[in-house]
Design an enzyme around this catalytic site. Structure first.
Site, PDB file in Angstrom:
ATOM      1  N   GLU B  60       0.806  -1.228   0.000  1.00  0.00           N
ATOM      2  CA  GLU B  60       0.000   0.000   0.000  1.00  0.00           C
ATOM      3  C   GLU B  60       0.832   1.268   0.000  1.00  0.00           C
ATOM      4  O   GLU B  60       0.506   2.237  -0.682  1.00  0.00           O
ATOM      5  CB  GLU B  60      -0.960   0.012   1.195  1.00  0.00           C
ATOM      6  CG  GLU B  60      -2.125  -0.966   1.068  1.00  0.00           C
ATOM      7  CD  GLU B  60      -1.784  -2.394   1.454  1.00  0.00           C
ATOM      8  OE1 GLU B  60      -0.640  -2.644   1.882  1.00  0.00           O
ATOM      9  OE2 GLU B  60      -2.657  -3.272   1.336  1.00  0.00           O
ATOM     10  N   HIS B 129      -9.817  -5.844  10.749  1.00  0.00           N
ATOM     11  CA  HIS B 129     -10.573  -5.662   9.507  1.00  0.00           C
ATOM     12  C   HIS B 129     -11.918  -4.982   9.737  1.00  0.00           C
ATOM     13  O   HIS B 129     -12.792  -5.035   8.881  1.00  0.00           O
ATOM     14  CB  HIS B 129     -10.820  -7.008   8.818  1.00  0.00           C
ATOM     15  CG  HIS B 129      -9.632  -7.523   8.064  1.00  0.00           C
ATOM     16  ND1 HIS B 129      -8.433  -7.794   8.666  1.00  0.00           N
ATOM     17  CD2 HIS B 129      -9.453  -7.813   6.746  1.00  0.00           C
ATOM     18  CE1 HIS B 129      -7.577  -8.238   7.764  1.00  0.00           C
ATOM     19  NE2 HIS B 129      -8.160  -8.255   6.596  1.00  0.00           N
TER      20      HIS B 129
END
Lengths: 342, 325
Positions: B60, B129
């Site tokens: 990322e 998450h």
């Protein structure tokens, strides 16, 4: 860039060929010398002003590394991009930022290249394609890679030079960028200026690998090692990489082995290295070796040298005067340019 | 009017903007050949090719940074993060670079990037998450933060975000991707910084964003049966925040409940509440109430997870508290 066997001129009885790249005329070499002088003088004056409290923040000097910047940026065109780190004064001046505007930025004045909002570590000039000094170690490497993506996306033939220190080479940002640049075939030349110390930590205590150009092997990328104290060697290696980037849209990692003569920043007395080491390294000072070579070659005379030094001194004095006399930003500047309006 | 899903609305927004402007492209993990981890980019690779729908490795920091650089140099990237939890790895590029470049360089440059992807809790994905991190990004001057709650809003806001010259954090709700709603055939834009009244009411204002809007609307419907009239306001963009619409509603109802999925401490609701008490102090008939996610990392267990997320019952109780019922 082929290295010719052009022989020395004006030397006395010496016939040893000098490794000077082809196609360089005397005026170019004199220009390079003047550029080195300009960077050196700019930074000596900046250090003085810092000592007087006229410049705030951090001040990371490039002194000792001038041959790397000059050789590298000499290898690109005006429309090519340069992205730098926090030790960015030299790269910015070489990309054409006026010393007056650069000095004014150090003084935090509104006439500075970032209207006094960036300071030493954040020089920038969009028009000249100097896309910034960035002060987070390694943070600029993905950004430069993105500029490479833009060039490829638009079908351009410009290249990006991305400078960073060897301290950045352990950052994930470096490795992620190397992978993407080779995977996507981007025209970026990564120049690791290995000045031996990441702040106070020598390379040997921070990296498991000392031949930093080998990091390119992990990404199947072309690589080179340049003597960062030798402007010709840097120019030659970067020229090869620039050709590869421009003609084949391929990246290269170049490790330029150089040395900084000052501490990491003005607050660093550099006790982590010995006086002997520094003295040994200073024998390679490009501001000594390069003019000596030019004199040997008959390109530079003592008189011309004095003249150039005086010219540069005057130019930097003018920059200091401009910075001193420039106005402070209005306080409304505080809230300006957080967002693009409209 | 056509009924399409939230994910299709996002897909339409990107497709239309990429057709309109050659500089717009999509980049991210699995956006191309896989057709999108959540199928938001379904069919886009076939339509635009590999040059403009770019698959990235799972890295990322690198690809968000590449997006920042490409935007700085003149492109208009849409960078998809598989979830906002993973964007934390790219926080340096978002916070230190995308948000700062314009200001730090004296207004010379702009960074027209949209970073988008799902946020918030889904079903039993546990602590790493299931996070609502909008307060993190909204905290940073230089970023805009957008959180649509319906397919109509998703399309109109994303199109505006893509045309915006600033870095925009566009947080979608994972559990809303399948939600259907009316979206007109003709082009429309929803400006960033304009809140929407999702339900008119007289007695209490409930401010909610993203999927909490639907929790608030269900609570409002049930409360209506008890004779309590709830107005539901969706700010739609957290930053810039349309305080005028919030104040107008508060001045009408005199009572406020703020619902957010994120953590309470320094959450966006804290900022909303501060602004409301400062500007509408004399209009308030009760202290501002907040219903938030529990102040814990999200647990995996289904019952514990349920207890950690604001629900209709908790919103109804909060509404009754501000009514002193």
């Amino acid at each position: 860039m082929a290295v010719s066997s052009r022989t020395q001129r004006g030397s006395k009885g010496e016939t040893k060929p000098l490794p000077i790249p082809e196609g360089l005329d005397d005026q170019t070499l004199l220009k390079w010398y003047r550029q080195m002088l300009l960077i050196r003088r700019f930074e000596l004056e900046a250090a003085r002003a810092y000592g007087l409290g006229k410049i705030g923040g951090f001040l990371h000097l490039y002194i000792g590394q001038e041959a790397t910047g000059v050789g590298a940026i000499a290898a690109i065109r005006e429309d090519d991009y340069v992205v730098s780190a926090y030790r960015d004064h030299g790269h910015a001046l070489l990309k054409g930022i006026d010393p007056k505007v650069a000095m004014a930025e150090l003084y935090g004045k509104v006439t500075g290249c970032c209207r006094g909002k960036g300071g030493s570590m954040h020089f920038f000039d969009y028009e000249r394609r100097f896309l910034g000094g960035y002060a987070i170690v390694g943070g600029q490497i993905p950004i430069a890679t993105g500029v490479g993506l833009k060039i490829k996306y638009t079908g351009g033939h410009e290249v990006v030079l991305c400078f960073f220190g060897e301290g950045a080479i352990n950052q994930g940002a470096f490795h992620e960028s190397m992978n993407l640049a080779e995977l996507w075939k981007l025209p970026v030349v990564y120049i690791c200026e290995n000045n031996r110390y990441a702040m106070g930590t020598p390379l040997e205590r921070a990296s498991s690998l000392f031949d930093l150009s080998q990091k390119a092997c992990a990404y199947n990328m072309a690589r080179a090692v340049a003597n960062g104290m030798d402007v010709f060697d840097v120019y030659s290696k970067v020229s090869d990489a620039v050709r590869r980037a421009r003609e084949e849209s391929l990246p290269t990692l170049i490790e330029a082995r150089t040395y900084r003569f000052r501490g990491h920043s003005m607050s660093d007395p550099a006790h982590y290295r010995t006086k002997e080491e520094l003295e040994e390294q200073m024998k390679n000072d490009p501001l000594v070796t390069f003019p000596a070579l030019l004199k040997k070659m008959g390109i530079l005379t003592d008189e011309l040298d004095r003249q150039l030094q005086e010219e540069v001194k005057a130019e930097i004095q003018e920059a200091v005067d401009f910075a001193e006399q420039s106005p402070e930003p209005d306080l409304e500047e505080l809230y300006r340019d957080v967002y693009v309006e409209g | 009017m056509a009924q399409i899903s939230y994910r299709e609305a996002l897909n339409q927004a990107m497709t239309e903007e990429m057709e309109r402007d050659e500089r717009v492209f999509l980049m991210g993990e699995e956006v191309g050949f896989y057709q999108g981890a959540y199928k938001v980019s379904q069919g886009m690779l076939q339509r635009f090719g590999e040059k403009r729908v770019i698959d990235t490795p799972i890295a990322e920091l690198g690809f968000v940074g590449v997006g920042v650089g490409a935007a700085l140099a003149g492109l208009r990237p849409i960078v998809e993060v598989m979830t906002w939890n993973f964007a934390i790895l790219a926080a340096d590029q978002i916070v230190n670079h995308a948000a700062k470049i314009r200001y730090m360089f004296g207004g010379q440059a702009k960074v027209p990037i949209v970073i988008r992807g799902p946020g918030g809790a889904a079903h039993q994905l546990a602590a790493t998450h299931s996070q609502s991190l909008e307060a993190w990004w909204a905290h940073v001057p230089g970023l805009k933060v957008v959180m649509p709650s319906t397919p109509y809003d998703a399309k109109g806001l994303l199109k505006s975000a893509i045309r915006d010259d600033n870095p925009v954090i566009f947080i979608e709700a994972e559990l809303l991707y399948g939600m259907k709603g009316e979206v007109p055939e003709e082009e429309y834009l929803i400006p960033l910084g304009v809140a929407d009244v999702k339900r008119e009411g007289e007695d209490v204002t409930v401010i909610a964003h993203s999927k909490m809007v639907h929790v608030a609307l269900r609570a409002a419907a049930e409360l209506a049966e008890e004779g309590i009239s709830v107005e539901v306001i969706d700010p739609r963009t957290i930053r810039p925040l349309d305080t005028e619409t919030l104040f107008r509603s508060v001045r009408k109802t005199n009572r406020v409940v703020i619902v957010e999925e994120g953590w309470p401490f320094a959450g966006v609701g804290a900022e909303f509440a501060y602004r409301i008490q400062r500007e509408c102090f004399d209009d308030l008939d009760a202290p501002v109430e907040r219903v938030t996610g529990a102040d814990v990392p999200m647990p995996y267990n289904k019952n514990l997870e349920r207890a950690a997320i604001p629900d209709v019952e908790r919103v109804k109780k909060a509404v009754k508290r501000v009514l002193y019922l």
